[in-house]
Scaffold this active site. Structure first.
Site, PDB file in Angstrom:
ATOM      1  N   ALA A  31       3.034   2.388   9.061  1.00 10.97           N
ATOM      2  CA  ALA A  31       3.876   1.905   8.182  1.00 10.97           C
ATOM      3  C   ALA A  31       3.238   0.602   7.441  1.00 10.97           C
ATOM      4  CB  ALA A  31       5.294   1.850   8.707  1.00 10.97           C
ATOM      5  N   SER A  75       7.423  -7.800   8.527  1.00  9.89           N
ATOM      6  CA  SER A  75       6.982  -6.678   9.349  1.00  9.89           C
ATOM      7  C   SER A  75       8.083  -5.561   9.092  1.00  9.89           C
ATOM      8  CB  SER A  75       6.782  -6.829  10.949  1.00  9.89           C
ATOM      9  OG  SER A  75       6.096  -5.794  11.488  1.00  9.89           O
ATOM     10  N   ASN A  76       8.241  -4.373  10.046  1.00  7.34           N
ATOM     11  CA  ASN A  76       8.948  -3.313   9.930  1.00  7.34           C
ATOM     12  C   ASN A  76       9.093  -2.720  11.140  1.00  7.34           C
ATOM     13  OD1 ASN A  76       7.211  -0.986  10.162  1.00  7.34           O
ATOM     14  ND2 ASN A  76       6.102  -2.036   8.465  1.00  7.34           N
ATOM     15  N   HIS A  77      10.288  -1.714  11.124  1.00  7.41           N
ATOM     16  CA  HIS A  77      10.542  -1.198  12.582  1.00  7.41           C
ATOM     17  C   HIS A  77       9.706  -0.231  12.986  1.00  7.41           C
ATOM     18  CE1 HIS A  77      14.224  -3.586  12.810  1.00  7.41           C
ATOM     19  NE2 HIS A  77      14.498  -3.252  11.590  1.00  7.41           N
ATOM     20  N   SER A  78       8.628   0.339  12.557  1.00  6.75           N
ATOM     21  CA  SER A  78       7.799   1.101  13.013  1.00  6.75           C
ATOM     22  C   SER A  78       7.363   0.952  14.626  1.00  6.75           C
ATOM     23  CB  SER A  78       6.371   1.180  12.261  1.00  6.75           C
ATOM     24  OG  SER A  78       5.809   2.249  12.786  1.00  6.75           O
TER      25      SER A  78
END
Ligand code: C5P
Length: 218
Positions: free
Chosen positions: A93, A26-29
């Site tokens: 994102a 995943s990502n930090h959004s």
């Protein structure tokens, strides 16, 4: 109210790409910018479908929240609604890659390193751009270098009406905080730079631009 009766899809937050039943990429959004835009659109009378990856945020008043996990889920939720919509704001994102194979069982550790093969996901904004017709389409770009050039390239490739550039170089801009510093580039290449301000204020600028667009395209 210019936006009353308009149906707008907003994507927000990260996508989660499963590796096995307990692990993911995943990502930090955080979803804050997309939620602020969804709330602002609803306040100004639009009907809003907020297609959201996993976040900790409350659903903005007056929006219909559609929770999704992966890029593929988000693609389906958006494309199902897009024919009925007057436009979309692609703030999510979205992962560019997802594991090529998802294990049904928890992957056991072994000696040595492991390799996870990734495949490309579908570009939701670009697919929407292909079938856009008379709808408005707004995208975002988060760039670390050659910001304007890259953002303009994305605007053209994805057939967007506006691209909102947030620079990772500006203090206070980007993912986690409550402030953002945006630059909006329109399809004619006009560049508008806005000051560092709250995400709510930045959302109001973006929705102002959308209202202007509808006034010109009615
Ligand atoms: O190409 P890039 O990912 O930098 O473009 C960002 C823009 O495209 C954002 O508006 C993002 O929400 C959208 N996007 C998308 N689907 C993808 C990748 C990006 O909708 N698979």
């Amino acid at each position: 109210m210019l936006l009353s009766g308009k149906y707008i899809i907003v994507t927000a937050g990260p996508t989660i790409e499963p590796i096995d039943p307990v692990r993911f990429l995943s990502n930090h959004s955080t979803g804050k910018m997309g939620y602020a835009i969804a709330g602002e659109l609803a306040r100004r009378g639009a009907r809003v479908a907020l297609v959201s990856g996993r976040t900790n945020l409350d659903t903005p008043a007056g929006t219909e929240r559609v929770d999704v996990l992966s890029a593929e889920d988000m693609y389906r939720a958006v494309m199902e609604r897009f024919p009925q919509a007057d436009g979309a704001v692609m703030c999510a994102a979205v992962a560019d890659y997802t594991p090529a194979e998802v294990s049904d069982t928890k992957i056991k550790k072994q000696d040595g390193d492991m390799v996870i093969r990734l495949k490309r996901t579908r570009d939701i904004a670009a697919e929407a751009g292909r079938v856009k017709g008379r709808r408005i389409l707004v995208g975002f770009a988060l760039e670390t270098d050659h910001e304007r050039e890259n953002a303009l390239g994305k605007l053209q490739r994805k057939n967007l009406d506006f691209i909102v550039l947030n620079s990772l170089r500006d203090a206070g801009a980007g993912f986690a905080g409550d402030t953002n510093k945006i630059t909006v580039i329109d399809a004619a290449g006009k560049v508008s730079e806005y000051p560092l301000e709250t995400k709510a204020a930045a959302a109001a600028r973006i929705v102002d631009r959308m209202e202007e667009w509808f006034a010109l395209h009615e």
